[in-house]
Design a protein around this motif. Sequence first.
Motif, PDB file in Angstrom:
ATOM      1  N   ALA A   1       0.995  -1.188   0.041  1.00  0.00           N
ATOM      2  CA  ALA A   1       0.116  -0.093  -0.077  1.00  0.00           C
ATOM      3  C   ALA A   1       0.746   1.170  -0.040  1.00  0.00           C
ATOM      4  O   ALA A   1       0.614   2.093  -0.748  1.00  0.00           O
ATOM      5  N   LEU A   2       1.888   1.311   0.787  1.00  0.00           N
ATOM      6  CA  LEU A   2       2.748   2.456   0.870  1.00  0.00           C
ATOM      7  C   LEU A   2       3.424   2.641  -0.388  1.00  0.00           C
ATOM      8  O   LEU A   2       3.722   3.700  -0.854  1.00  0.00           O
ATOM      9  N   GLY A   3       4.162   1.585  -1.022  1.00  0.00           N
ATOM     10  CA  GLY A   3       5.031   1.674  -2.114  1.00  0.00           C
ATOM     11  C   GLY A   3       3.939   2.145  -3.334  1.00  0.00           C
ATOM     12  O   GLY A   3       4.214   2.962  -4.175  1.00  0.00           O
ATOM     13  N   ALA A   4       2.688   1.412  -3.590  1.00  0.00           N
ATOM     14  CA  ALA A   4       1.809   2.003  -4.589  1.00  0.00           C
ATOM     15  C   ALA A   4       1.479   3.497  -4.305  1.00  0.00           C
ATOM     16  O   ALA A   4       1.280   4.308  -5.436  1.00  0.00           O
ATOM     17  N   THR A   5       1.148   3.577  -2.900  1.00  0.00           N
ATOM     18  CA  THR A   5       0.664   5.235  -2.999  1.00  0.00           C
ATOM     19  C   THR A   5       1.919   6.162  -3.194  1.00  0.00           C
ATOM     20  O   THR A   5       1.619   7.191  -4.034  1.00  0.00           O
ATOM     21  N   PHE A   6       3.086   5.918  -2.969  1.00  0.00           N
ATOM     22  CA  PHE A   6       4.109   6.491  -3.302  1.00  0.00           C
ATOM     23  C   PHE A   6       4.590   6.613  -4.585  1.00  0.00           C
ATOM     24  O   PHE A   6       4.647   7.875  -5.382  1.00  0.00           O
ATOM     25  N   LEU A   7       4.372   5.698  -5.319  1.00  0.00           N
ATOM     26  CA  LEU A   7       4.546   5.665  -6.991  1.00  0.00           C
ATOM     27  C   LEU A   7       3.548   6.325  -7.472  1.00  0.00           C
ATOM     28  O   LEU A   7       3.581   7.043  -8.527  1.00  0.00           O
TER      29      LEU A   7
ATOM     30  N   ALA B   1       0.555  -2.522  -9.924  1.00  0.00           N
ATOM     31  CA  ALA B   1      -0.979  -2.355 -10.585  1.00  0.00           C
ATOM     32  C   ALA B   1      -1.729  -1.316  -9.919  1.00  0.00           C
ATOM     33  O   ALA B   1      -2.328  -0.366 -10.137  1.00  0.00           O
ATOM     34  N   LEU B   2      -1.521  -1.452  -8.507  1.00  0.00           N
ATOM     35  CA  LEU B   2      -1.988  -0.401  -7.663  1.00  0.00           C
ATOM     36  C   LEU B   2      -1.511   0.976  -7.852  1.00  0.00           C
ATOM     37  O   LEU B   2      -2.292   2.115  -7.653  1.00  0.00           O
ATOM     38  N   ALA B   3      -0.169   1.087  -8.216  1.00  0.00           N
ATOM     39  CA  ALA B   3       0.278   2.429  -8.402  1.00  0.00           C
ATOM     40  C   ALA B   3      -0.334   3.070  -9.641  1.00  0.00           C
ATOM     41  O   ALA B   3      -0.765   4.290  -9.733  1.00  0.00           O
ATOM     42  N   VAL B   4      -0.693   2.180 -10.791  1.00  0.00           N
ATOM     43  CA  VAL B   4      -1.375   2.791 -11.599  1.00  0.00           C
ATOM     44  C   VAL B   4      -2.731   3.273 -11.392  1.00  0.00           C
ATOM     45  O   VAL B   4      -3.277   4.595 -11.774  1.00  0.00           O
ATOM     46  N   PHE B   5      -3.440   2.324 -10.823  1.00  0.00           N
ATOM     47  CA  PHE B   5      -4.717   3.109 -10.216  1.00  0.00           C
ATOM     48  C   PHE B   5      -4.728   3.943  -9.109  1.00  0.00           C
ATOM     49  O   PHE B   5      -5.416   5.074  -9.575  1.00  0.00           O
ATOM     50  N   THR B   6      -3.572   4.093  -8.449  1.00  0.00           N
ATOM     51  CA  THR B   6      -3.384   5.438  -7.524  1.00  0.00           C
ATOM     52  C   THR B   6      -3.170   6.751  -8.396  1.00  0.00           C
ATOM     53  O   THR B   6      -3.617   7.778  -7.952  1.00  0.00           O
ATOM     54  N   ALA B   7      -2.130   6.674  -9.309  1.00  0.00           N
ATOM     55  CA  ALA B   7      -1.850   7.708 -10.042  1.00  0.00           C
ATOM     56  C   ALA B   7      -3.356   8.328 -10.800  1.00  0.00           C
ATOM     57  O   ALA B   7      -3.409   9.397 -10.924  1.00  0.00           O
ATOM     58  N   ALA B   8      -4.091   7.585 -11.243  1.00  0.00           N
ATOM     59  CA  ALA B   8      -5.407   7.997 -11.835  1.00  0.00           C
ATOM     60  C   ALA B   8      -6.255   8.416 -10.754  1.00  0.00           C
ATOM     61  O   ALA B   8      -6.733   9.656 -11.166  1.00  0.00           O
ATOM     62  N   LEU B   9      -6.531   8.069  -9.726  1.00  0.00           N
ATOM     63  CA  LEU B   9      -7.200   8.702  -8.578  1.00  0.00           C
ATOM     64  C   LEU B   9      -6.544   9.977  -8.143  1.00  0.00           C
ATOM     65  O   LEU B   9      -7.334  11.143  -7.944  1.00  0.00           O
ATOM     66  N   VAL B  10      -5.073  10.074  -7.947  1.00  0.00           N
ATOM     67  CA  VAL B  10      -4.470  11.140  -7.485  1.00  0.00           C
ATOM     68  C   VAL B  10      -4.795  12.103  -8.596  1.00  0.00           C
ATOM     69  O   VAL B  10      -4.918  13.350  -8.082  1.00  0.00           O
TER      70      VAL B  10
END
Length: 519
Positions: free
Chosen positions: A333-339, A400-409
């Motif tokens: 979660a932390l790594g995906a949120t950071f990226l 995968a979560l990093a891509v999702f997070t990038a779109a959300l952010v």
Amino acid sequence: MALGVLALGHLGVGVGGLVSGFGEVVALLARAVPPTLGDPATTFAHVLDTLWMAIAGTALATVLAAVLGVLAASKGRERAGGPGAWRKVVRPAALAVIVACRAVPDVVFAVFFVAAIGIGPLPGVLALGLHSVGMLGKLFAEAVEQADTGVREAVAGTGAGPGQRLLAGVLPQVAPAWVAAVLYRLDINFRGSVLLGAVGAGGIGLDLKTAFGFTDYREAVGIALVTVAVVLLVEAVSVGLRGQLLGAGRAKAVPPVRGVRVPWTRGRTAAHLAGWGAIVLAAVAFWRVGASPAALADAAAGSVRALGEFFPPDFGPIAGSLGEGLLETVAIALGATFLGTLAGIPLGLTAARAVAPGDGVRLTARVLLVGLRSIPDLLLVLVFVAAFGLMDGPVAGTLALAVFTAALVAKLVADDAEELRAGPREAVRSAGAGPGQELTVAVLGQLTPRLTATTLYALDVNLRAFFVLGIVGAGELGFALSQQIRALGYDVVTAIVLPVFLLVLAVEAVSARLRSVLR
């Protein structure tokens, strides 16, 4: 940033791994060309089932969140026997329900209702409805708190009771914000309902998971393209409706011609058509998913029986691996949120009209942003795990979560950047600052409080995504949860979910504290 770097180091994600990983994804997609659909009629029928599930779940959540949002708003205390009773009982209880609904993943709700009433679309509707209450209840309460108290006091001055003060003094003010939140949630719920299909709630999600499971990538991409197209259609309709309703709401009212009859202005006509149309659409959706009053009563009775299977939690079977699994879940979660945040901030800024260097850049960023947001998170995880393999499951899940997070952010940053005050930027430029200084001081300086909340919200979402990763073996804790669900070990399921639930509550507390400090 430090926690993000440490998390990536713990997972073994480096710059070289990022480059090669995305190269593997591109190679996988190249093998999936041209996409196919073995049974187009069945695929479209399942997509339609998924859409009905999302509409019914959103309608259910809207009704529940409207009640809880009013009860949870600090300015609604007049609705419950005085300020003392409100502060001590009603408001804290409503807030607790809203937070709990937001903290429990929709897939966990779905598993519970499948255990209670069996496989079908109704568990998915109930799961989407209850989980959506967490977001809608929070947004509804915030809108009520921001309503102009003068209007309510003016209505009260006419002798109106509490119910009339709410209906005439508060709801007309918050209606635009509520409509925007509901339509945005419908967009989210369609993507979420794709995931619920993979755990027995019906719809297109099971078809997607099955195609990837049999490595039929051409069929999987064909199903995925249909799903993404429907997501884009739902989002386009939502954006159009929001613009129409909010624009109509801002239209200048026409004074009544005779007597006290309320005139049928453009805004009133649009609101009535949209309102009655939404009621009809929700009724059709409830009928299509089998959510009759009798079925809902059976679901309530089955839920009471199912509670005995989920409680008390049994930590025995997972005691040895729970700590390591939680550490990996937090690291992912932390790594995906950071990226995701690193990629999402520049994408969001370039997609905002007030910040983008030109219309061409802004439109390109908008297209990329909409494209990324249209991809369901289950599809992202399936693609990355298929490209990396199960041996690198945590790394694949993180990316995968990093891509999702990038779109959300990016979406939230773009929305916030459109509302930036021009004064600070003009003041910085008048002092001789260059574009870089203007960006860091006047733009990011104004965005810092909201960006902090956005980042922590993304972390919250990524913590709850552990089950999505576990469905395809991309996370130890989620995989253990998936195995226990298959084995009907529901008391162990509770033991796995409970620590993650507490982590989400901790993130929520930190977010609330930081928002108050930075406000």
